[in-house]
Design an enzyme around this catalytic site. Sequence first.
Site, short mmCIF file in Angstrom:
data_model
loop_
_atom_site.label_atom_id
_atom_site.label_comp_id
_atom_site.label_asym_id
_atom_site.label_seq_id
_atom_site.Cartn_x
_atom_site.Cartn_y
_atom_site.Cartn_z
N ASP A 22 0.83 -1.21 0.00
CA ASP A 22 0.00 0.00 0.00
C ASP A 22 0.87 1.26 0.00
O ASP A 22 1.96 1.27 0.57
CB ASP A 22 -0.90 -0.01 1.25
CG ASP A 22 -2.01 1.01 1.17
OD1 ASP A 22 -2.39 1.40 0.04
OD2 ASP A 22 -2.50 1.43 2.22
N HIS A 39 3.19 3.19 -8.87
CA HIS A 39 3.12 1.76 -9.16
C HIS A 39 4.40 1.28 -9.85
O HIS A 39 4.88 0.17 -9.58
CB HIS A 39 1.90 1.46 -10.03
CG HIS A 39 0.60 1.80 -9.38
ND1 HIS A 39 0.16 1.18 -8.23
CD2 HIS A 39 -0.37 2.69 -9.71
CE1 HIS A 39 -1.01 1.67 -7.87
NE2 HIS A 39 -1.36 2.59 -8.76
N LEU A 133 11.89 -19.97 -3.82
CA LEU A 133 10.74 -19.21 -3.32
C LEU A 133 9.54 -19.35 -4.25
O LEU A 133 9.67 -19.27 -5.47
CB LEU A 133 11.13 -17.73 -3.22
CG LEU A 133 10.01 -16.75 -2.84
CD1 LEU A 133 9.58 -16.94 -1.39
CD2 LEU A 133 10.45 -15.31 -3.08
#
Length: 248
Positions: A22, A39, A133
């Site tokens: 956020d 972004h 991962l």
Amino acid sequence: METFRERIDSNNIPQHIAIIMDGNGRWAAQHGQARISGHEHGVEAVRSVVEGAGEIGVKHLTLYAFSTENWDRPKAEVDALMALLVHAIEMETDSLMKNNVRLDAIGDIEAMPVPVRKQLESCIERLSKNTGLNLILALSYSGQWDIMNAVSKIAKDVAEHILKPEKINNKLFRSYLATSGVPDPELLIRTSGEYRISNFLLWQIAYSELYFTSKLWPDFRKNDLFEAIVDYQNRERRFGKTSEQLMS
């Protein structure tokens, strides 16, 4: 001076970390730039955090990339986000491959534009044999959607006599969620100083440790991730029990 990375107990690494990324819009506003710039810089934060998570042995990292509610944002911003998503996936695939990262996606993927779906599916397939991962992108996702989707699938299986109602329990319900096969997150991080869950992994975070930071997502780096993990490791996870019960 000891760094957060050096303070991490390698025997107590969370298997699954989820992050609500956020603050991109506020970061852009603070820098006098268009929202999409926030972004774009957020992609740099993703790159750093993925690298850091892989370094210390986190097995699953779920990033809240686009919620079902985000579709209600101005069309120009949504279109720009979709274009950025395609570009970011395309540009980051080689790096993910080099670092042995797998990729998965959860959410109403069918609602995503065709170019996004195709690029995403191509990247997932290319990285599918990696063993490091597991990076999970939550796209067109919400916790309520996930629960309702699971209920719908269970109801269908009951109606078709594939499943008996008396067999429904927590374990079975979890297997119908988008995160089936992935352990629930031990740690949920939210950036930007907001103290909300924002409809993210509502079932899965029942016993997650919550960590909030005022740092905006584009400024978040792997050192911030390490700091959150150190904080997590200093907590006592009781799962409804008392401290005395855990010690016995």
